[in-house]
Design an enzyme around this catalytic site. Sequence first.
Site, PDB file in Angstrom:
ATOM      1  N   CYS A 134       0.820  -1.215   0.000  1.00  0.00           N
ATOM      2  CA  CYS A 134       0.000   0.000   0.000  1.00  0.00           C
ATOM      3  C   CYS A 134       0.850   1.260   0.000  1.00  0.00           C
ATOM      4  O   CYS A 134       1.812   1.360   0.755  1.00  0.00           O
ATOM      5  CB  CYS A 134      -0.856   0.017   1.263  1.00  0.00           C
ATOM      6  SG  CYS A 134      -2.519  -0.498   0.952  1.00  0.00           S
ATOM      7  N   CYS A 157      -3.882   0.752  -3.355  1.00  0.00           N
ATOM      8  CA  CYS A 157      -4.534   1.172  -2.117  1.00  0.00           C
ATOM      9  C   CYS A 157      -3.794   2.375  -1.556  1.00  0.00           C
ATOM     10  O   CYS A 157      -2.636   2.616  -1.914  1.00  0.00           O
ATOM     11  CB  CYS A 157      -4.588   0.029  -1.122  1.00  0.00           C
ATOM     12  SG  CYS A 157      -3.026  -0.800  -0.875  1.00  0.00           S
TER      13      CYS A 157
END
Length: 248
Positions: free
Chosen positions: A82, A163
């Site tokens: 992420c 993300c």
Amino acid sequence: DCCTPIKKLCWWHGVGSTADFQKIIQERCDTYTQTIRPGSRSRNCQAIRQAFMSTFISKDPCKATKEDYNSLINLAPPTVPCGQQVFWSKTKELAHEYVKRQRLMTLEDTLLGYLADGLSWCGEPGSSDLNIWSCPDWRKDCRTNYLSVFWEVLSERFAESACSTVRVVLNGSLENAFDSMSIFGRVEAPNLRPQVELEAWLVHDTGKPPSDSCSGSSIRKLKSILDGRNVKFRCMDNLSRDQFLQRS
Ligand code: AVW
């Protein structure tokens, strides 16, 4: 006819398969899994090489489908931690230089992106060999060639997995820094998930004025694609290449 058989080989308009394709895939895979990301889940490079070959060998080089690549991509999905993801469009070399200096990753830092980076490949029906003479060109022969479909489906999976905050490095020396027909424009931006935040960096050649900015029409178009998906957007412009790399 773009496909006159010459010595049983189709004569396409694009460059042929890279010499020693299989060997390069195997060697890059070994390097990646042993040296570049030794911490990553151990992968079977022989199985990956074989899966790669079976996606296109003996097949019509103009009839690639996304499904052809599913089993290969499932062996090594292009996911990154992420907040470390970097997209690029018309800035490949700069984006790679940028991520080297940060803890960030482009598609070419994932296993399959690393394996295929800069290579060309295609087969032909009725043969178990790669066509080393020529492969279909996206414009002149067919869009559904194995090389184009590979980058599209890999990029789609890469974007879907994004993300937190992700970045894109765009070329501020072009009149339209955002190109809605590029892979970033057609495939990646439209597949970002809601709640992801995209940071766009418009970087121009050092010593020249920029040709596009965050308030230009191309970036407004990008913003409207993202608005439709509930993706947050920030844009930074007027950075020369040197400034951009130095702040990294
Ligand atoms: P472009 P895009 N090796 O500069 O937005 C060889 O306009 O279209 O940028 N060819 C490649 C590679 C590679 N590593 N990657 C893409 N291509 C092909 C994947 C592809 O057909 C990354 F995640 C592409 O249209 C970037 O965010 C063209 O070369 C994004 O796609 C580069 O055109 C860059 O594609």
